[in-house]
Design a protein around this motif. Structure first.
Motif, PDB file in Angstrom:
ATOM      1  N   LEU A 379       0.813  -1.212   0.000  1.00 39.48           N
ATOM      2  CA  LEU A 379       0.000   0.000   0.000  1.00 39.48           C
ATOM      3  C   LEU A 379       0.846   1.262   0.000  1.00 39.48           C
ATOM      4  CD1 LEU A 379      -2.800  -1.045   2.530  1.00 39.48           C
ATOM      5  CD2 LEU A 379      -2.867  -1.103   0.034  1.00 39.48           C
ATOM      6  N   GLY A 380       2.179   1.109   0.051  1.00 41.63           N
ATOM      7  CA  GLY A 380       3.074   2.258  -0.018  1.00 41.63           C
ATOM      8  C   GLY A 380       2.867   3.231   1.117  1.00 41.63           C
ATOM      9  N   GLU A 381       3.028   4.524   0.806  1.00 41.22           N
ATOM     10  CA  GLU A 381       2.952   5.553   1.839  1.00 41.22           C
ATOM     11  C   GLU A 381       1.534   5.731   2.376  1.00 41.22           C
ATOM     12  OE1 GLU A 381       2.604   9.412  -1.174  1.00 41.22           O
ATOM     13  OE2 GLU A 381       4.507   8.926  -0.207  1.00 41.22           O
ATOM     14  N   GLU A 382       0.550   5.189   1.676  1.00 43.99           N
ATOM     15  CA  GLU A 382      -0.831   5.278   2.155  1.00 43.99           C
ATOM     16  C   GLU A 382      -1.160   4.195   3.170  1.00 43.99           C
ATOM     17  OE1 GLU A 382      -3.911   5.865  -0.734  1.00 43.99           O
ATOM     18  OE2 GLU A 382      -2.506   6.680  -2.206  1.00 43.99           O
ATOM     19  N   GLY A 383      -0.253   3.248   3.364  1.00 41.49           N
ATOM     20  CA  GLY A 383      -0.503   2.117   4.251  1.00 41.49           C
ATOM     21  C   GLY A 383      -0.974   2.489   5.643  1.00 41.49           C
ATOM     22  N   PRO A 384      -0.272   3.378   6.359  1.00 43.57           N
ATOM     23  CA  PRO A 384      -0.707   3.715   7.717  1.00 43.57           C
ATOM     24  C   PRO A 384      -2.137   4.264   7.769  1.00 43.57           C
ATOM     25  CG  PRO A 384       1.550   4.417   7.386  1.00 43.57           C
ATOM     26  CD  PRO A 384       1.055   3.951   6.046  1.00 43.57           C
ATOM     27  N   ALA A 385      -2.470   5.178   6.861  1.00 42.89           N
ATOM     28  CA  ALA A 385      -3.811   5.768   6.869  1.00 42.89           C
ATOM     29  C   ALA A 385      -4.879   4.739   6.510  1.00 42.89           C
ATOM     30  CB  ALA A 385      -3.868   6.947   5.904  1.00 42.89           C
ATOM     31  N   LEU A 386      -4.575   3.853   5.566  1.00 38.61           N
ATOM     32  CA  LEU A 386      -5.565   2.848   5.156  1.00 38.61           C
ATOM     33  C   LEU A 386      -5.810   1.832   6.267  1.00 38.61           C
ATOM     34  CD1 LEU A 386      -4.471   2.332   1.450  1.00 38.61           C
ATOM     35  CD2 LEU A 386      -6.616   3.343   2.258  1.00 38.61           C
TER      36      LEU A 386
END
Length: 477
Positions: A379-386
């Protein structure tokens, strides 16, 4: 006498290989000696971890018709005359796959999408198999070796072929759809899956849209009318050899539209309008996402000339595959609990769908909903938010306890009330014993995470501790 899947002459013509005197006509094709059947043509593929040439002796001992090996390594098996020596083993398998497609008279469907590929493929396989000889991908054989292997296994007398096509990066679908040459191409949906490898989700939509480039002239593109990237995909379809576009969804304007979806603990009921005509049917597995994907199955079945009434009837026999919603009743000392196995893989869309299925489980008054969740990868840099964003789905679906594995799931844990988090550990293996010890009669436990998180270890532990009983319906008080 039964006609073989491949004669020696056909193997030689397709692969350009040098065939040993002891080679026999093939009744199947394999790349794995663990599942190889006598009479299979064994391809010694060199993978990321293993080189198939190391298993050639085992394949021959198990009764392989012949082993396809690299010319440069053929001398290592000089004591065997059951070889097909080729310059490149994977390319030889691709060439055999193309030969299978060239000789086929089957109507062929290719399916891709961020989520729902395998379930949609299995539903279409089930429906078409009642109406003609149907060949389809095994499990999730949807990549650079799975697609040509599935093609190479396709019997010449098949009436229908159903192929799953996947990707992690842009450009991967192009060569696969060119091999499959579908008459119908389906995109289930576009979601932020493998987003790590794309600049944006628009890039994912473009990558999925590649499937239409392989359509046979005049073929049919099937699109999700409700997806935000519908117009982007429609543009790809319009630029392809497609002769028409069929749409499915819940919104006005869809050719095949769900007017009402009723999800129950162990099934779903769909009231649809198909090209303006009403059609109501039951699906033998729960889930709103499965109900929506059934609409795409109806569209594909129509496009290949199958009977839509028979297709709809077949849905009642649909059961979730292992790791994708399979339900098992666990026998505890003082009662039963429900295991929902979603452990095969995970992304934000499928994770939310799995939590919704857990929320729909009907439990006794004292029963608890337990979610055992592992990191969602790529999920790349969006991983934490997702991951953090899953907190709303956890609350909305009345999940009582969370067991979490992996650093990314820490972002979800931080968003939840402390009392709801039973345990957060680095790996799934560290959760297994705690989940087993915590389970009580009346509970429902759902297990899900990306494949690399090995969430199946928790499923295995639960089944070994409490028995892998019959496939169960939700427990009712």
């Amino acid at each position: 006498m039964t006609t073989p899947l491949w004669t020696l002459e056909e193997i030689a013509a397709a692969t350009g290989g040098r065939i040993g005197a002891g080679a026999r006509p093939a009744s199947g094709a394999s790349i794995d000696t663990r599942t190889l059947e006598p009479g299979d043509l064994y391809f010694a593929i060199r993978g990321d971890v293993h080189d198939g040439h190391d298993f050639v002796p085992a394949a021959l001992e198990k009764g392989a018709a012949a082993a396809v090996v690299a010319e440069e390594k053929a001398s290592a098996f000089a004591d065997s005359d059951r070889l097909v020596a080729v310059p490149d083993v994977l390319e030889a398998m691709r060439r055999l796959g193309r030969a299978a497609r060239a000789r086929a008279h089957a109507k062929v469907v290719a399916i891709t999408g961020s989520v729902g590929k395998t379930g949609t493929k299995e539903a279409l396989r089930l429906a078409l198999a009642r109406q003609g000889a149907t060949h389809a991908s095994v499990a999730s054989y949807n990549n650079h070796w799975g697609v040509p292997l599935t093609l190479a296994r396709m019997p010449r007398e098949s009436a229908f072929g159903v192929f799953e096509i996947g990707m992690n990066h842009g450009g991967e679908i192009l060569p696969l759809t060119a091999m499959v040459r579908p008459h119908v191409a389906v995109v289930t949906t576009v979601e932020p899956v493998h987003i790590e490898f794309f600049r944006s989700i628009w890039g994912i939509a473009d990558a999925k849209g590649e499937i239409f480039s392989g359509l046979e002239p005049g073929g049919t593109a099937v699109l999700n009318r409700d997806n935000p990237y519908f117009e982007r995909l429609r543009a790809h379809a319009l630029a392809s050899p497609a002769g028409r576009i069929l749409t499915f969804g819940e919104g006005e304007g869809a050719d095949i539209r769900a007017e009402r979806i009723v999800t129950k603990p162990d099934l779903s009921v769909v009231e649809a309008r198909v090209f303006g005509q009403p059609l109501t049917y039951r699906i033998g597995t729960p889930g709103r996402h499965i109900a929506l994907n059934s609409l795409s199955v109806l569209a594909a079945a129509h496009a290949v000339g199958a009977d839509l009434a028979l297709t709809a009837l077949s849905f009642s026999e649909l059961r979730p595959p292992v790791g994708r919603g399979e339900r098992t009743v666990l026998a505890l000392e003082d009662g039963e609990a429900l295991l929902i196995d979603e452990s095969y893989n995970a992304n934000p869309a499928s994770m939310r769908a799995a939590l919704a299925n857990l929320g729909a489980a009907e439990l006794p008054r004292h029963g608890r909903r337990i979610a055992v969740l592992g990191d969602m990868k790529e999920l790349g840099e969006e991983g934490p938010a997702l991951h953090a964003g899953l907190a709303e789905a956890v609350e909305a679906n009345r999940v009582d306890r969370i067991y979490a594995a992996g650093p990314l799931m820490g972002h979800l844990v931080d968003r939840l009330p402390r009392a709801k988090v039973a345990l957060h550990a680095p790996t799934s293996a560290e959760l297994a014993e705690a989940v087993c010890a915590d389970l009580r009669p009346g509970d429902a436990v759902m297990v899900k995470g990306s494949l690399s998180m090995k969430m199946a270890l928790v499923v295995k532990a639960l089944k070994e501790r409490y028995g892998a009983g019959r496939t169960g319906q939700a427990l009712k008080g």
